[in-house]
Write a protein that holds these residues in place. Sequence first.
Motif, PDB file in Angstrom:
ATOM      1  N   GLU A   1     -51.815   8.785   1.494  1.00 52.84           N
ATOM      2  CA  GLU A   1     -52.359   9.944   2.212  1.00 52.84           C
ATOM      3  C   GLU A   1     -53.378  10.711   1.375  1.00 52.84           C
ATOM      4  N   LYS A   2     -53.303  10.574   0.077  1.00 51.76           N
ATOM      5  CA  LYS A   2     -54.211  11.309  -0.810  1.00 51.76           C
ATOM      6  C   LYS A   2     -55.483  10.520  -1.126  1.00 51.76           C
ATOM      7  N   PHE A   3     -55.553   9.277  -0.673  1.00 52.91           N
ATOM      8  CA  PHE A   3     -56.691   8.424  -0.997  1.00 52.91           C
ATOM      9  C   PHE A   3     -57.739   8.447   0.096  1.00 52.91           C
ATOM     10  N   ARG A   4     -59.007   8.371  -0.335  1.00 59.52           N
ATOM     11  CA  ARG A   4     -60.135   8.310   0.603  1.00 59.52           C
ATOM     12  C   ARG A   4     -60.798   6.945   0.442  1.00 59.52           C
ATOM     13  N   VAL A   5     -60.789   6.168   1.504  1.00 56.26           N
ATOM     14  CA  VAL A   5     -61.325   4.811   1.495  1.00 56.26           C
ATOM     15  C   VAL A   5     -62.601   4.764   2.325  1.00 56.26           C
ATOM     16  N   GLY A   6     -63.657   4.198   1.761  1.00 56.36           N
ATOM     17  CA  GLY A   6     -64.896   4.018   2.503  1.00 56.36           C
ATOM     18  C   GLY A   6     -65.055   2.557   2.885  1.00 56.36           C
TER      19      GLY A   6
ATOM     20  N   ILE B   1     -61.848   4.397  -3.155  1.00 55.66           N
ATOM     21  CA  ILE B   1     -62.042   2.956  -3.085  1.00 55.66           C
ATOM     22  C   ILE B   1     -63.159   2.673  -2.087  1.00 55.66           C
ATOM     23  N   LEU B   2     -64.022   1.728  -2.423  1.00 56.51           N
ATOM     24  CA  LEU B   2     -65.056   1.277  -1.500  1.00 56.51           C
ATOM     25  C   LEU B   2     -64.746  -0.146  -1.044  1.00 56.51           C
ATOM     26  N   ILE B   3     -64.724  -0.353   0.270  1.00 53.59           N
ATOM     27  CA  ILE B   3     -64.657  -1.688   0.851  1.00 53.59           C
ATOM     28  C   ILE B   3     -66.079  -2.025   1.281  1.00 53.59           C
ATOM     29  N   GLU B   4     -66.709  -2.981   0.604  1.00 53.22           N
ATOM     30  CA  GLU B   4     -68.121  -3.277   0.845  1.00 53.22           C
ATOM     31  C   GLU B   4     -68.253  -4.582   1.619  1.00 53.22           C
ATOM     32  N   GLU B   5     -68.741  -4.471   2.863  1.00 51.72           N
ATOM     33  CA  GLU B   5     -68.866  -5.640   3.742  1.00 51.72           C
ATOM     34  C   GLU B   5     -70.199  -5.622   4.494  1.00 51.72           C
TER      35      GLU B   5
ATOM     36  N   GLN C   1     -67.451   5.106 -11.385  1.00 46.00           N
ATOM     37  CA  GLN C   1     -66.125   4.533 -11.649  1.00 46.00           C
ATOM     38  C   GLN C   1     -65.267   4.464 -10.380  1.00 46.00           C
ATOM     39  N   ILE C   2     -65.865   3.946  -9.317  1.00 45.15           N
ATOM     40  CA  ILE C   2     -65.163   3.758  -8.049  1.00 45.15           C
ATOM     41  C   ILE C   2     -64.918   2.258  -7.854  1.00 45.15           C
ATOM     42  N   PRO C   3     -63.666   1.837  -7.687  1.00 46.64           N
ATOM     43  CA  PRO C   3     -63.399   0.405  -7.498  1.00 46.64           C
ATOM     44  C   PRO C   3     -63.965  -0.109  -6.173  1.00 46.64           C
ATOM     45  N   VAL C   4     -64.366  -1.379  -6.169  1.00 50.05           N
ATOM     46  CA  VAL C   4     -64.966  -2.000  -4.993  1.00 50.05           C
ATOM     47  C   VAL C   4     -64.180  -3.258  -4.629  1.00 50.05           C
ATOM     48  N   VAL C   5     -63.894  -3.400  -3.346  1.00 49.44           N
ATOM     49  CA  VAL C   5     -63.238  -4.610  -2.831  1.00 49.44           C
ATOM     50  C   VAL C   5     -64.152  -5.237  -1.790  1.00 49.44           C
TER      51      VAL C   5
ATOM     52  N   VAL D   1     -60.382 -17.160   2.891  1.00 51.04           N
ATOM     53  CA  VAL D   1     -61.169 -16.024   2.416  1.00 51.04           C
ATOM     54  C   VAL D   1     -61.370 -16.087   0.907  1.00 51.04           C
ATOM     55  N   ILE D   2     -62.413 -15.394   0.450  1.00 51.27           N
ATOM     56  CA  ILE D   2     -62.659 -15.168  -0.970  1.00 51.27           C
ATOM     57  C   ILE D   2     -62.568 -13.666  -1.208  1.00 51.27           C
ATOM     58  N   ILE D   3     -61.818 -13.264  -2.222  1.00 46.95           N
ATOM     59  CA  ILE D   3     -61.588 -11.850  -2.485  1.00 46.95           C
ATOM     60  C   ILE D   3     -62.207 -11.472  -3.824  1.00 46.95           C
ATOM     61  N   ASP D   4     -63.064 -10.448  -3.794  1.00 44.69           N
ATOM     62  CA  ASP D   4     -63.677  -9.911  -5.015  1.00 44.69           C
ATOM     63  C   ASP D   4     -63.190  -8.482  -5.220  1.00 44.69           C
ATOM     64  N   VAL D   5     -62.638  -8.213  -6.400  1.00 46.79           N
ATOM     65  CA  VAL D   5     -62.173  -6.866  -6.741  1.00 46.79           C
ATOM     66  C   VAL D   5     -62.872  -6.451  -8.024  1.00 46.79           C
ATOM     67  N   GLU D   6     -63.643  -5.374  -7.936  1.00 47.86           N
ATOM     68  CA  GLU D   6     -64.374  -4.869  -9.105  1.00 47.86           C
ATOM     69  C   GLU D   6     -63.754  -3.529  -9.515  1.00 47.86           C
ATOM     70  N   ARG D   7     -62.989  -3.543 -10.599  1.00 49.74           N
ATOM     71  CA  ARG D   7     -62.271  -2.341 -11.024  1.00 49.74           C
ATOM     72  C   ARG D   7     -63.144  -1.493 -11.954  1.00 49.74           C
ATOM     73  N   PHE D   8     -64.167  -0.910 -11.359  1.00 51.04           N
ATOM     74  CA  PHE D   8     -65.054  -0.052 -12.135  1.00 51.04           C
ATOM     75  C   PHE D   8     -64.331   1.201 -12.636  1.00 51.04           C
ATOM     76  N   ASP D   9     -63.204   1.529 -12.013  1.00 51.17           N
ATOM     77  CA  ASP D   9     -62.416   2.667 -12.482  1.00 51.17           C
ATOM     78  C   ASP D   9     -61.732   2.356 -13.811  1.00 51.17           C
ATOM     79  N   LEU D  10     -61.436   1.085 -14.047  1.00 49.90           N
ATOM     80  CA  LEU D  10     -60.792   0.676 -15.292  1.00 49.90           C
ATOM     81  C   LEU D  10     -61.789   0.142 -16.312  1.00 49.90           C
ATOM     82  N   GLU D  11     -62.874  -0.471 -15.823  1.00 49.63           N
ATOM     83  CA  GLU D  11     -63.891  -1.065 -16.701  1.00 49.63           C
ATOM     84  C   GLU D  11     -65.278  -0.591 -16.254  1.00 49.63           C
TER      85      GLU D  11
END
Length: 237
Positions: free
Chosen positions: A14-19, A108-112, A130-134, A143-153
């Motif tokens: 509930e506290k997360f904002r997903v784009g 979190i950003l879901i980029e499609e 530093q926003i993670p991207v999926v 499917v192919i899944i790409d996760v970019e943890r810019f929040d961690l790296e």
Amino acid sequence: NQNLIIKDEQKKLEKFRVGIAGLNVGNPGAVCLALEGDVEMKLTDNDVLSLSNLNRFRAGLPDLGLNKAILTARQIYEINPFAKLEVFEKGISDESVEKFLLKPRLDILIEEMDNLPLKIKIRELARKNQIPVVMVTGNGPDVIIDVERFDLEPKLLLMNGYLKKEVIEAIKSGSKTFNEKIKLARDFMGTKYLNPRLISSFRLVGSSLAGIPQIAESSFLRGAAICYFVRQIVQHR
């Protein structure tokens, strides 16, 4: 959902904002998130539902011509009339990408998106902030899944380094012919990982194929994968 998604996890959601940028692929992910938690979402797509979408899009003939972001919002409101949604029905442009990503800031950003230069630009901006991207890509029946943890790296290379430098430079280099765009779309995903039938389809786009083929199997898998990875990121933050 209770006990499979416990109360503490629900509160985190509930506290997360997903784009979600791109509702052709993003629609089943957005609906899945709405079913599993009261997640705040930003939705954007400038495209409308067309007849060719109906082999995989959870909609029907009465919805043809409706903007996909608005259609997705309607489907979510039918599940939860109190959902917290912000809709960008004109899609993302160079001028609005910062607003979508940062005002207010996404968790979190879901980029499609289909627009290749914007796929690069929004990733660079996400990395800077530093926003993670999926991203989940249809690959024939899987499917192919790409996760970019810019929040961690924060210095992570785009697409975890799998996106070749020459492809990035080609995408940024200016106007392209239709065939050049199709080849770059193929190379963005990386032919090494693509289903053979999908690879062979790229050269047929514009002649015997109207677009890059997609099927319902992978569409619904993508929705489930988006929801799963968002929840995993949320729970382990």
